[in-house]
Design an enzyme around this catalytic site. Structure first.
Site, PDB file in Angstrom:
ATOM      1  CB  ALA A  87      -3.060   4.054 -15.370  1.00  0.00           C
ATOM      2  CB  CYS A 128     -13.085 -17.497   3.741  1.00  0.00           C
ATOM      3  SG  CYS A 128     -13.418 -18.060   5.404  1.00  0.00           S
ATOM      4  CB  SER A 187      -0.102   3.661  -4.441  1.00  0.00           C
ATOM      5  OG  SER A 187      -0.049   2.473  -3.736  1.00  0.00           O
ATOM      6  CB  ALA A 188      -4.818   6.946  -6.543  1.00  0.00           C
ATOM      7  CG  HIS A 189      -3.262   5.709  -0.580  1.00  0.00           C
ATOM      8  ND1 HIS A 189      -2.802   4.653  -1.322  1.00  0.00           N
ATOM      9  CD2 HIS A 189      -2.358   5.896   0.401  1.00  0.00           C
ATOM     10  CE1 HIS A 189      -1.678   4.204  -0.793  1.00  0.00           C
ATOM     11  NE2 HIS A 189      -1.375   4.948   0.254  1.00  0.00           N
ATOM     12  N   GLY A 220       0.936  -4.761  -4.044  1.00  0.00           N
ATOM     13  CA  GLY A 220       0.540  -5.755  -3.049  1.00  0.00           C
ATOM     14  C   GLY A 220      -0.945  -6.061  -3.086  1.00  0.00           C
ATOM     15  N   GLY A 250       0.803  -1.224   0.000  1.00  0.00           N
ATOM     16  CA  GLY A 250       0.000   0.000   0.000  1.00  0.00           C
ATOM     17  C   GLY A 250       0.828   1.261   0.000  1.00  0.00           C
TER      18      GLY A 250
HETATM   19  P1  NAD Z   1       1.295  -0.653  -4.079  1.00  0.00           P
HETATM   20  O1  NAD Z   1       1.971   0.622  -3.788  1.00  0.00           O
HETATM   21  O2  NAD Z   1       1.913  -1.926  -3.611  1.00  0.00           O
HETATM   22  O3  NAD Z   1       1.069  -0.788  -5.648  1.00  0.00           O
HETATM   23  C1  NAD Z   1       0.637   0.269  -6.466  1.00  0.00           C
HETATM   24  C2  NAD Z   1       1.105  -0.001  -7.873  1.00  0.00           C
HETATM   25  O4  NAD Z   1       0.655   1.042  -8.739  1.00  0.00           O
HETATM   26  C3  NAD Z   1       2.615  -0.036  -7.985  1.00  0.00           C
HETATM   27  O5  NAD Z   1       3.007  -1.271  -8.526  1.00  0.00           O
HETATM   28  C4  NAD Z   1       2.940   1.134  -8.880  1.00  0.00           C
HETATM   29  O6  NAD Z   1       4.075   0.898  -9.691  1.00  0.00           O
HETATM   30  C5  NAD Z   1       1.678   1.277  -9.686  1.00  0.00           C
HETATM   31  N1  NAD Z   1       1.485   2.622 -10.253  1.00  0.00           N
HETATM   32  C6  NAD Z   1       1.678   3.819  -9.651  1.00  0.00           C
HETATM   33  N2  NAD Z   1       1.391   4.830 -10.486  1.00  0.00           N
HETATM   34  C7  NAD Z   1       0.977   4.261 -11.652  1.00  0.00           C
HETATM   35  C8  NAD Z   1       0.523   4.769 -12.879  1.00  0.00           C
HETATM   36  N3  NAD Z   1       0.445   6.094 -13.090  1.00  0.00           N
HETATM   37  N4  NAD Z   1       0.177   3.907 -13.857  1.00  0.00           N
HETATM   38  C9  NAD Z   1       0.263   2.553 -13.670  1.00  0.00           C
HETATM   39  N5  NAD Z   1       0.703   2.010 -12.514  1.00  0.00           N
HETATM   40  C10 NAD Z   1       1.047   2.851 -11.515  1.00  0.00           C
HETATM   41  O7  NAD Z   1      -0.178  -0.511  -3.508  1.00  0.00           O
HETATM   42  P2  NAD Z   1      -1.274  -1.659  -3.275  1.00  0.00           P
HETATM   43  O8  NAD Z   1      -1.017  -2.323  -1.967  1.00  0.00           O
HETATM   44  O9  NAD Z   1      -1.395  -2.515  -4.471  1.00  0.00           O
HETATM   45  O10 NAD Z   1      -2.581  -0.771  -3.073  1.00  0.00           O
HETATM   46  C11 NAD Z   1      -3.135  -0.078  -4.188  1.00  0.00           C
HETATM   47  C12 NAD Z   1      -4.189   0.906  -3.732  1.00  0.00           C
HETATM   48  O11 NAD Z   1      -5.352   0.231  -3.266  1.00  0.00           O
HETATM   49  C13 NAD Z   1      -3.738   1.791  -2.584  1.00  0.00           C
HETATM   50  O12 NAD Z   1      -4.212   3.098  -2.779  1.00  0.00           O
HETATM   51  C14 NAD Z   1      -4.382   1.166  -1.379  1.00  0.00           C
HETATM   52  O13 NAD Z   1      -4.558   2.095  -0.326  1.00  0.00           O
HETATM   53  C15 NAD Z   1      -5.700   0.733  -1.966  1.00  0.00           C
HETATM   54  N6  NAD Z   1      -6.309  -0.338  -1.184  1.00  0.00           N
HETATM   55  C16 NAD Z   1      -7.492  -0.847  -1.589  1.00  0.00           C
HETATM   56  C17 NAD Z   1      -8.112  -1.862  -0.871  1.00  0.00           C
HETATM   57  C18 NAD Z   1      -9.400  -2.448  -1.290  1.00  0.00           C
HETATM   58  O14 NAD Z   1      -9.920  -3.285  -0.636  1.00  0.00           O
HETATM   59  N7  NAD Z   1      -9.961  -2.059  -2.372  1.00  0.00           N
HETATM   60  C19 NAD Z   1      -7.527  -2.353   0.270  1.00  0.00           C
HETATM   61  C20 NAD Z   1      -6.329  -1.833   0.665  1.00  0.00           C
HETATM   62  C21 NAD Z   1      -5.726  -0.856  -0.078  1.00  0.00           C
END
Ligand code: NAD
Length: 552
Positions: A240, A406, A262-264, A173, A49
């Site tokens: 993207a 689960c 990881s837009a957050h 992740g 994250g």
């Molecule tokens: P991470 O940082 O491990 O992975 C993010 C990925 O995005 C990286 O591999 C990075 O290289 C890629 N990336 C960044 N900018 C990019 C772009 N412009 N174009 C293409 N790829 C790009 O984060 P993560 O653990 O995979 O989490 C992703 C997001 O989901 C976070 O914002 C996290 O807070 C959120 N999240 C969602 C849930 C859910 O249930 N939906 C749960 C936890 C976290």
């Protein structure tokens, strides 16, 4: 004393390295969070994250391990944003570890303020399960992602994604679960990722089927799979903010669009025109400028997502705040598409359902296979659960200690906990099991852009619920409890709590598990009853869960 990065791996087997299983468990789970198989950037202590860390620095890591090894059964270790700050005398029902991560007073709860304090060594970003030591690798999110795409399939495509194309981005992740979740639902996924190494890692762990040579190649592979109704996931290396507008421009027939970059954290989203190699130095040297550029790119990215929605696709925000950031980047229609919780997950939250998970401290995959069978026996009527457990057993590669997730609800979770405890007591399982969950759960989070978006009574930003959740879990006998700010959607946007409880086969553990695994999901039911959801009220009635303000 080695105070720098080094490979970390939890001990396996039944030999204790601490004084009891109640302290061995958090110790192994902290180490497991930083296992190179589990953590995204273990040398930096980053688990997942964006910048979600397990501990503040390597000195703190050593100090926490030392304290856990010595901690007695009537002591509690206090961890303040990844730093051990005290060991206090409590009692055997009290948690062995209490964790508070990234919390800031309201007016100060911004990324710039957080970063300033972080650079002074005063705090760290704990995400959700990173700083609370119950991250289990990408599987943790796979099941939730599978459920979400199953709900999309149910809502729009007659129960299957066969013959549909999903476009998303981010193979980190969490995001790495997307391609496998889509193919488990029989669909085709095209996933955009800027970092080739991340994409490669997902292929190695069987979450992603293949990486295309370029965009033309990717489009042709996914369209032919879609035409054949063949499940396939294809990664494409690119930004993207460039690739999605290009797909829209070319008129590619896309059915579902979401995103898990990881837009957050705007410093963890790569703006257009910046290379992966330049990323870290640029973000560190000029965070404000980088943030502005990232938000501008997110505005273009989200504009393309809205364009796909206008063209008829099912589009949703997957919990990473990209709509909020795009709006800050100047795009006015950013909130035209919904978040995934109100769209698909809230009905489950009303039943106290959420991501229940457990890990085998033995390190033996056979222990998880046995718990899988136990789950199938406990809930024979739940066909969707059975489908998941079977597929997970076949297709999920464990990362670190073997584990399983689960979704179970109120009235179910404690049955699983008690069963696992019996299996430890009888020797059927070779060592204790830890039972926890994500903070993304039914009654443990306030997050107006995600879990509590569009609550029926407008209570989206009311954050008393996660505090009550942490308190009731502490009072019920959880082994470790954590209270965080900013996970998932970023600083200023969420408050959430977690619990982990050890099934070590003792009678005391059974009593604690019964209470924690009843009360924790009960919070989800209570929260949704309070917000006016009829489904939650019927669940409360069915289980005789008293609601003090209900008319008798
Ligand atoms: P991470 O940082 O491990 O992975 C993010 C990925 O995005 C990286 O591999 C990075 O290289 C890629 N990336 C960044 N900018 C990019 C772009 N412009 N174009 C293409 N790829 C790009 O984060 P993560 O653990 O995979 O989490 C992703 C997001 O989901 C976070 O914002 C996290 O807070 C959120 N999240 C969602 C849930 C859910 O249930 N939906 C749960 C936890 C976290």
């Amino acid at each position: 004393m080695n105070a720098g990065p080094r490979p970390v791996r939890a001990a396996r087997g039944t030999e204790l390295t601490a004084r009891s299983w109640a302290t061995e468990a958090p110790l192994r789970m902290l180490q497991n969070n930083l296992d190179p198989e589990v953590a995204e950037r273990p040398d930096d202590l980053v688990v997942y994250g964006g910048t979600g860390k397990a501990v503040r620095d390597w000195n703190c890591f050593d100090a926490i391990i030392r304290e856990l090894r010595n901690l007695a059964e009537d002591e509690t270790l206090l961890v303040q944003s990844g730093k051990p700050v005290g060991v206090l005398r409590t009692h055997e029902w009290a948690p062995r570890v209490l964790i508070a991560n990234s919390n800031l007073v309201g007016d100060w709860a911004t990324w710039p303020e957080f970063r300033k304090l972080e650079s002074q060594g005063l705090t760290m970003y704990g995400q959700m399960t990173a700083g609370s030591w119950i991250y289990i690798g990408t599987q943790g999110i796979l099941q939730g992602t599978y459920e979400t795409f199953a709900a999309v399939a149910q809502k729009r495509f007659g129960g299957t994604l066969a013959g549909t194309l999903t476009v998303t981005a981010g193979l980190g992740g969490m995001g790495g679960a997307q391609p496998l979740a889509v193919t488990m639902n029989e669909g085709v996924a095209l996933v955009v990722e800027v970092d080739r190494e991340r994409a490669q890692r997902r292929v190695e762990t069987r979450y992603l089927d293949e990486i295309a040579d370029d965009l033309d190649d990717a489009i042709s592979r996914v369209l032919s799979a879609k035409a054949d109704r063949r499940a396939l996931s294809v990664g494409v290396i690119g930004n993207a903010a460039e690739v999605l507008p290009e797909l829209l421009r070319r008129g590619v027939a896309v059915d579902v669009v979401t995103d898990q970059t990881s837009a957050h954290d705007p410093l963890a989203y790569l703006p257009k025109g910046v290379t992966v190699e330049e990323w870290a130095d640029y973000a560190a040297a000029k965070p404000e400028e980088f943030t502005t550029r990232a938000r501008e790119s997110m505005a273009e990215h989200v504009a393309a997502m809205v364009g796909f929605q206008d063209a008829g696709a099912e589009v949703f925000d997957y919990g990473n705040s990209i709509r909020g950031e795009a709006q800050l980047g100047g795009y006015e229609r950013a909130f035209d598409f919904p978040g995934f919780v109100p769209a698909y997950i809230r009905p489950l939250f009303c039943e106290g359902k959420g991501p229940f998970r457990w890990a085998a401290l033995s390190g033996d995959p056979e222990d998880i296979a046995k718990t899988d069978r136990a789950i199938l026996e406990l809930f024979p009527e739940n066909a969707q659960l059975a489908r998941w457990i079977k597929m997970a057993g076949e297709r999920v590669a464990f990362q670190g200690l073997p584990s399983r997730i689960c979704w179970l609800g109120y009235g179910e979770r404690h049955l699983a906990g008690l069963k696992f405890n019996e299996m430890v007591a009888s020797g059927e399982l070779s060592a204790p099991i830890v039972i926890g969950r994500d903070h993304l759960d039914c009654g443990s989070v306030a997050s107006p852009y995600r879990e509590t978006e569009a609550m029926a009574d407008g209570s989206d930003a009311i954050a008393d619920w996660p505090l009550l959740n942490a308190l009731i879990n502490t009072a019920s006998g959880a082994t470790w409890v954590s209270l965080h700010h900013g996970g998932g959607v970023g600083i200023g946007r969420s408050i959430h709590a977690g619990q982990v409880t050890v099934a070590d086969g003792t009678e005391l553990a059974a009593k604690k598990l019964e209470r924690v695994l009843t009360n924790d999901p009960a919070m989800g039911v209570l929260r949704h009853v309070d917000a006016g959801y009829d489904r939650a009220s019927s669940v409360a009635t069915a289980h005789s869960l008293p609601i003090p303000t209900a008319q008798s």
